[in-house]
Design a protein around this motif. Structure first.
Motif, PDB file in Angstrom:
ATOM      1  N   ASN A 183      -8.434  -1.706   8.347  1.00 21.22           N
ATOM      2  CA  ASN A 183      -8.885  -0.886   7.230  1.00 21.22           C
ATOM      3  C   ASN A 183      -8.003  -1.172   6.032  1.00 21.22           C
ATOM      4  OD1 ASN A 183     -10.151   1.231   5.713  1.00 21.22           O
ATOM      5  ND2 ASN A 183      -8.399   2.538   6.176  1.00 21.22           N
ATOM      6  N   GLN A 184      -8.612  -1.451   4.901  1.00 21.33           N
ATOM      7  CA  GLN A 184      -7.879  -1.728   3.658  1.00 21.33           C
ATOM      8  C   GLN A 184      -6.854  -2.851   3.881  1.00 21.33           C
ATOM      9  OE1 GLN A 184      -7.632   2.848   3.390  1.00 21.33           O
ATOM     10  NE2 GLN A 184      -7.258   2.221   1.263  1.00 21.33           N
ATOM     11  N   GLY A 185      -7.231  -3.805   4.734  1.00 24.20           N
ATOM     12  CA  GLY A 185      -6.389  -4.973   4.969  1.00 24.20           C
ATOM     13  C   GLY A 185      -5.269  -4.744   5.958  1.00 24.20           C
ATOM     14  N   VAL A 186      -5.200  -3.571   6.575  1.00 21.23           N
ATOM     15  CA  VAL A 186      -4.089  -3.222   7.471  1.00 21.23           C
ATOM     16  C   VAL A 186      -4.644  -2.952   8.875  1.00 21.23           C
ATOM     17  CG1 VAL A 186      -2.213  -1.557   7.882  1.00 21.23           C
ATOM     18  CG2 VAL A 186      -2.830  -2.204   5.533  1.00 21.23           C
ATOM     19  N   ILE A 187      -3.914  -3.414   9.898  1.00 23.55           N
ATOM     20  CA  ILE A 187      -4.335  -3.140  11.277  1.00 23.55           C
ATOM     21  C   ILE A 187      -3.814  -1.752  11.647  1.00 23.55           C
ATOM     22  CG2 ILE A 187      -4.266  -3.917  13.676  1.00 23.55           C
ATOM     23  CD1 ILE A 187      -3.697  -6.758  12.630  1.00 23.55           C
ATOM     24  N   MET A 188      -4.753  -0.812  11.826  1.00 19.79           N
ATOM     25  CA  MET A 188      -4.381   0.597  12.038  1.00 19.79           C
ATOM     26  C   MET A 188      -4.817   1.061  13.427  1.00 19.79           C
ATOM     27  SD  MET A 188      -5.521   2.396   8.467  1.00 19.79           S
ATOM     28  CE  MET A 188      -4.842   1.842   6.889  1.00 19.79           C
ATOM     29  N   GLY A 189      -4.017   1.951  14.004  1.00 20.69           N
ATOM     30  CA  GLY A 189      -4.380   2.562  15.274  1.00 20.69           C
ATOM     31  C   GLY A 189      -3.982   4.026  15.258  1.00 20.69           C
ATOM     32  N   MET A 190      -4.678   4.814  16.069  1.00 22.39           N
ATOM     33  CA  MET A 190      -4.404   6.262  16.086  1.00 22.39           C
ATOM     34  C   MET A 190      -3.811   6.699  17.421  1.00 22.39           C
ATOM     35  SD  MET A 190      -7.943   7.672  14.387  1.00 22.39           S
ATOM     36  CE  MET A 190      -9.000   6.378  15.034  1.00 22.39           C
ATOM     37  N   ALA A 191      -2.965   7.732  17.330  1.00 26.65           N
ATOM     38  CA  ALA A 191      -2.510   8.468  18.503  1.00 26.65           C
ATOM     39  C   ALA A 191      -2.527   9.930  18.082  1.00 26.65           C
ATOM     40  CB  ALA A 191      -1.115   8.033  18.899  1.00 26.65           C
ATOM     41  N   ILE A 192      -2.533  10.833  19.057  1.00 27.25           N
ATOM     42  CA  ILE A 192      -2.571  12.260  18.711  1.00 27.25           C
ATOM     43  C   ILE A 192      -1.453  12.983  19.458  1.00 27.25           C
ATOM     44  CG2 ILE A 192      -3.940  14.379  18.728  1.00 27.25           C
ATOM     45  CD1 ILE A 192      -6.475  12.723  18.583  1.00 27.25           C
ATOM     46  N   CYS A 193      -0.588  13.591  18.705  1.00 25.87           N
ATOM     47  CA  CYS A 193       0.464  14.507  19.147  1.00 25.87           C
ATOM     48  C   CYS A 193       1.206  14.041  20.402  1.00 25.87           C
ATOM     49  CB  CYS A 193      -0.107  15.911  19.317  1.00 25.87           C
ATOM     50  SG  CYS A 193       1.237  17.128  19.380  1.00 25.87           S
ATOM     51  N   ASN A 194       0.864  14.619  21.565  1.00 21.54           N
ATOM     52  CA  ASN A 194       1.637  14.312  22.775  1.00 21.54           C
ATOM     53  C   ASN A 194       1.655  12.817  23.078  1.00 21.54           C
ATOM     54  OD1 ASN A 194       1.756  14.344  26.116  1.00 21.54           O
ATOM     55  ND2 ASN A 194       3.040  15.882  25.126  1.00 21.54           N
ATOM     56  N   MET A 208       0.843  -1.196   0.000  1.00 21.88           N
ATOM     57  CA  MET A 208       0.000   0.000   0.000  1.00 21.88           C
ATOM     58  C   MET A 208       0.883   1.252   0.000  1.00 21.88           C
ATOM     59  SD  MET A 208      -2.532   1.411   3.002  1.00 21.88           S
ATOM     60  CE  MET A 208      -3.926   0.363   2.773  1.00 21.88           C
ATOM     61  N   ILE A 209       0.498   2.231  -0.785  1.00 24.89           N
ATOM     62  CA  ILE A 209       1.191   3.522  -0.703  1.00 24.89           C
ATOM     63  C   ILE A 209       0.427   4.393   0.309  1.00 24.89           C
ATOM     64  CG2 ILE A 209       2.018   5.557  -1.933  1.00 24.89           C
ATOM     65  CD1 ILE A 209       2.260   3.917  -4.440  1.00 24.89           C
ATOM     66  N   VAL A 210       1.160   4.836   1.321  1.00 26.93           N
ATOM     67  CA  VAL A 210       0.573   5.630   2.400  1.00 26.93           C
ATOM     68  C   VAL A 210       1.089   7.055   2.273  1.00 26.93           C
ATOM     69  CG1 VAL A 210       0.539   5.926   4.910  1.00 26.93           C
ATOM     70  CG2 VAL A 210       0.331   3.635   3.923  1.00 26.93           C
ATOM     71  N   GLY A 211       0.211   8.022   2.509  1.00 21.62           N
ATOM     72  CA  GLY A 211       0.612   9.424   2.396  1.00 21.62           C
ATOM     73  C   GLY A 211       0.400  10.176   3.696  1.00 21.62           C
ATOM     74  N   GLY A 212       1.167  11.242   3.845  1.00 22.37           N
ATOM     75  CA  GLY A 212       0.973  12.186   4.945  1.00 22.37           C
ATOM     76  C   GLY A 212       0.715  13.551   4.328  1.00 22.37           C
TER      77      GLY A 212
END
Ligand code: CDT
Length: 305
Positions: free
Chosen positions: A155-166, A1-5
């Motif tokens: 999501n889209q076959g990938v195990i994803m998790g979120m964190a925010i800044c600090n 997968m190509i991932v972007g920021g």
């Protein structure tokens, strides 16, 4: 997968949501042209980083919060993503029907469905105006500590998790996600270039600590990580850029070069997460939970010698 920021340059107080969403959409179009399938936007993507300002009556700042998602301002972004088949994540300020304020991010599937909501756990700064500081950092005034904890979603076959800044500075964040097999951690951030209590800690050290945290977290949990800034000048206040994509070995594989709206991207082979997860960071084989009690039983340091 190509991932972007999708790094976003400063958003001034007076800038309407529609203008910001148009900037986000321009980056999404560019990302699509370059083959990106999942795109990461920063923390509080829709507004200026208002916790630098103090108001006595916090309700005066409710206009920075979203009461529904998607809403009229963000619907065009959701529509574009669905048309392009692009998954994405972005941060915004959430005001719930119960009147609770959170610093939130969501993961949205290419079909436009919100798959996961994360509310920021580690709120830095302080709750009251502090004249000793060069600028305020009032996240503890305007937000509640998140109630979601750290979760993953496929999501889209990938195990994803979120964190925010600090959150990125806390190993607990990473390990909570790592223990759920995370393969991609997304992190949006707004980080002032200057420590508001120390003139000695300038931008170079700040960027170094940011990168160190993300690279260490990715390596120690054998996961990809995408950390994306809102940066540059906002209402005269500077926030550093330095958006990066990091591989499961802890190496930076893409890095922003400027301080404005900018796309970074990398091809991520999620099979590469398996090596670290099955060897040096094989948690089932090597963790010693009988010695980790302090991590969940106490907050501050207790010296008992
Ligand atoms: N947005 C955010 O969490 N910023 C903090 C600033 C730390 S200084 C109070 C960060 O950790 O980058």
């Amino acid at each position: 997968m190509i991932v972007g920021g999708a790094q976003i340059g400063g958003i001034q107080k007076a800038e309407p949501r529609a203008t910001v969403v148009a900037r986000m959409m321009a980056l999404m179009e560019q990302a699509h042209r370059q083959g990106v399938q999942f795109l990461v936007y920063p923390e509080m993507t829709l507004t200026t980083f208002f916790p630098r300002f103090y108001v006595e009556d916090r309700a005066e700042f409710d206009h920075w919060f979203e009461t529904e998602m998607p809403n009229a301002a963000t619907q065009p972004l959701f529509d574009l993503a669905r048309r392009l088949g692009m998954g994405f994540t972005f941060g915004y300020c959430e005001l719930t029907p119960e009147g609770q304020h959170f610093n939130t991010s969501i993961i949205v599937s290419p079909g436009g469905e919100i798959l996961s909501t994360y509310r920021k756990t580690h709120l830095p700064g302080h709750a009251d105006h502090d004249p000793a500081r060069t600028h305020q950092h009032l996240e503890k005034r305007y937000f509640l500590a998140g109630d979601t904890g750290f979760n993953v979603v496929r999501n889209q076959g990938v195990i994803m998790g979120m964190a925010i800044c600090n959150d990125r500075r806390w190993p607990e964040t990473w390990r909570s996600l790592g223990l759920q097999g995370v393969e991609l951690v997304t992190i949006g951030y707004n980080t002032p270039s200057q420590n508001n209590l120390s003139a000695e800690e300038g931008i170079e050290r700040r960027v170094y600590h940011h990168e160190l945290s993300v690279c260490a977290g990715a390596y120690q949990n054998s996961t990809y990580a995408v950390a994306v800034a809102k940066c540059g000048l906002e209402d005269g206040n500077h926030m550093f850029a330095g958006s990066i994509i990091v591989d499961p070995d802890g190496f930076v594989i893409a890095r922003a070069t400027g301080e404005g709206d900018e796309l970074i991207l990398a091809e991520c082979d999620f099979d590469k997460c398996a090596f670290g997860k099955s060897t040096v960071f094989n948690f089932a084989a090597h963790r010693r939970i009988e010695h980790y009690g302090r991590i969940t039983n106490q907050t501050g340091v207790r010296i008992e010698v």
